[in-house]
Design an enzyme around this catalytic site. Sequence first.
Site, short mmCIF file in Angstrom:
data_model
loop_
_atom_site.label_atom_id
_atom_site.label_comp_id
_atom_site.label_asym_id
_atom_site.label_seq_id
_atom_site.Cartn_x
_atom_site.Cartn_y
_atom_site.Cartn_z
N CYS A 130 3.71 -8.33 2.58
CA CYS A 130 2.66 -8.47 3.60
C CYS A 130 2.27 -9.93 3.68
O CYS A 130 2.17 -10.60 2.64
CB CYS A 130 1.44 -7.62 3.24
SG CYS A 130 0.14 -7.67 4.49
N CYS B 125 2.49 8.56 1.75
CA CYS B 125 2.02 7.20 2.03
C CYS B 125 3.24 6.35 2.37
O CYS B 125 4.12 6.16 1.53
CB CYS B 125 1.29 6.70 0.78
SG CYS B 125 0.68 5.02 0.92
N CYS C 295 -3.11 2.76 -4.89
CA CYS C 295 -3.37 1.82 -3.80
C CYS C 295 -3.32 0.38 -4.28
O CYS C 295 -3.95 0.03 -5.26
CB CYS C 295 -4.79 2.05 -3.30
SG CYS C 295 -4.84 2.81 -1.74
N GLU D 191 8.17 0.78 -1.15
CA GLU D 191 7.79 1.97 -1.92
C GLU D 191 7.16 3.02 -1.00
O GLU D 191 6.49 2.69 -0.03
CB GLU D 191 6.84 1.58 -3.04
CG GLU D 191 7.57 0.71 -4.05
CD GLU D 191 6.78 0.46 -5.33
OE1 GLU D 191 7.41 0.24 -6.36
OE2 GLU D 191 5.54 0.50 -5.31
N CYS E 161 -4.44 -10.63 1.02
CA CYS E 161 -5.77 -10.25 0.55
C CYS E 161 -5.80 -10.51 -0.96
O CYS E 161 -4.83 -10.21 -1.66
CB CYS E 161 -6.06 -8.78 0.86
SG CYS E 161 -6.02 -8.44 2.63
N CYS F 112 -4.87 -7.76 -3.64
CA CYS F 112 -3.75 -6.84 -3.36
C CYS F 112 -2.43 -7.38 -3.88
O CYS F 112 -2.05 -8.51 -3.57
CB CYS F 112 -3.68 -6.59 -1.85
SG CYS F 112 -2.24 -5.61 -1.35
N1 SAH Z 1 -2.37 -3.34 5.03
C1 SAH Z 1 -3.14 -2.18 5.27
C2 SAH Z 1 -2.60 -0.93 4.60
C3 SAH Z 1 -2.05 -1.04 3.21
S1 SAH Z 1 -3.14 -1.30 1.88
C4 SAH Z 1 -4.58 -2.41 4.88
O1 SAH Z 1 -4.87 -3.40 4.25
O2 SAH Z 1 -5.40 -1.59 5.25
C5 SAH Z 1 -3.94 0.27 1.60
C6 SAH Z 1 -5.34 0.12 1.00
O3 SAH Z 1 -5.28 -0.29 -0.39
C7 SAH Z 1 -6.19 -0.93 1.71
O4 SAH Z 1 -7.48 -0.47 1.93
C8 SAH Z 1 -6.20 -2.05 0.71
O5 SAH Z 1 -7.25 -2.92 0.92
C9 SAH Z 1 -6.26 -1.30 -0.60
N2 SAH Z 1 -5.90 -2.08 -1.79
C10 SAH Z 1 -5.09 -3.14 -1.85
N3 SAH Z 1 -5.01 -3.61 -3.11
C11 SAH Z 1 -5.79 -2.81 -3.89
C12 SAH Z 1 -6.08 -2.74 -5.28
N4 SAH Z 1 -5.53 -3.59 -6.13
N5 SAH Z 1 -6.92 -1.79 -5.71
C13 SAH Z 1 -7.43 -0.88 -4.84
N6 SAH Z 1 -7.18 -0.88 -3.52
C14 SAH Z 1 -6.36 -1.83 -3.04
FE1 SF4 Z 2 -1.61 -6.75 3.32
FE2 SF4 Z 2 -2.48 -5.85 0.97
FE3 SF4 Z 2 -4.16 -7.06 2.66
FE4 SF4 Z 2 -3.22 -4.59 3.27
S1 SF4 Z 2 -4.54 -5.15 1.52
S2 SF4 Z 2 -3.39 -6.38 4.64
S3 SF4 Z 2 -1.14 -4.76 2.37
S4 SF4 Z 2 -2.40 -8.01 1.64
#
Ligand code: SAH
Ligand code: SF4
Length: 365
Positions: free
Chosen positions: A112, A105, A341, A92, A116, A119
């Site tokens: 990934c 973006c 995000c 996306e 996390c 996420c």
């Molecule tokens: N992998 C990279 C970039 C992609 S994620 C990273 O983790 O930085 C972009 C941002 O969205 C990151 O700060 C991530 O922690 C945040 N993010 C992921 N899941 C989210 C959610 N459900 N609600 C709000 N922010 C989220």
């Molecule tokens: Fe991967 Fe999501 Fe963690 Fe970013 S926040 S490193 S996209 S799992």
Amino acid sequence: MTKHDLLEFSFSELENFCLNKNLPKFRASQIWRWIYCFGLKSFEEMNNISKSSREFLNNISLISRPQISEMQTSSDGTIKWLIKLNDNSEVETVYIPQDDRGTVCLSSQVGCTLSCSFCHTGTQALVRNLKSSEIIGQLMIVMDHLNDWPSGKNNRKVTNIVMMGMGEPLLNYDQVSKAIKIIMSDDGIAISRRKITLSTSGIIPNIEKAGIELGVNLAISLHAVNDKLRNKLVPINKKYNLEKLINACKHYPKLSNSRRITWEYVMLKDINDTSEDAINLIKLITDIPSKINLIPFNPWPGSLFETSTQRNIDNFAKILMGAGFASPIRKPRGQDIYAACGQLKSNSEKIKKSQINKLVPIHNF
Ligand code: SAH
Ligand code: SF4
């Protein structure tokens, strides 16, 4: 014979390609400008190149665009594309218009591997690195749609790039850095390093490399201020802990008041949102030119968390601001199309509206 996709070449690779095909070296500069200043997708209109050379180029090469599976526009103007790659996997891409800028973006991986816990992208089974042409291709699609060519015009619609889509950009360093260098090229799309932000969960060896080789803005997905909690929220912390992460950020090149690290901090109810957390956050980053981006958690079906209350978010921001840190609360954009995000995921596993509020309780986390 398979045709060479010119979007896969850096400028020097394009020069070598021309030389290998017995074309003069300066053809590379001409082609580069047509592709990246004018957004051409075919050779026909390259009117400073002879007809026979254009036909030759057309026989041996192409200027690719990924396919668009779906495009959705939010009531707030945010646009999201689901983009289909050659192997049918999908990523996306999001365009976010704001008063003084337009931000794209970009995704760096399909899915990934880092999982996390808050996420949605991190729950996707299929993961692969994107090629630089697939990263650039996302941006080209956005600029095509917005009619944002030539890149040298006034009032550009795309002014900023954030590597905050699907994937961990620093686990795909080579392709991401190649794409960023193409985006920055003065003779092409020409978006400056000051307008490009790379977001990482903290892949330390490549933070240093990005600082030296690319010089773009750095955003760190922090989310917790002690190792115990960060190990759970951002499991890569077990490999690269907070002490090492903070140290790497302190040494990020050329930090100053006008070039600060952005700390992304997702606000999770009863998990990381107390006054004490805010105070410990200040202690952690105190010597580093910083701004803090507070991101209200965006729920997805099956997610283990809830968003912090507005009161807690405001209180958290107030403490940070009291210590002199800019700490904007990120406004959720494109919520109605799930473009916010952490909600990005491929089509096969998309969020259904009916599922969005069915959160699993957070007990025992
Ligand atoms: N992998 C990279 C970039 C992609 S994620 C990273 O983790 O930085 C972009 C941002 O969205 C990151 O700060 C991530 O922690 C945040 N993010 C992921 N899941 C989210 C959610 N459900 N609600 C709000 N922010 C989220
Ligand atoms: Fe991967 Fe999501 Fe963690 Fe970013 S926040 S490193 S996209 S799992």
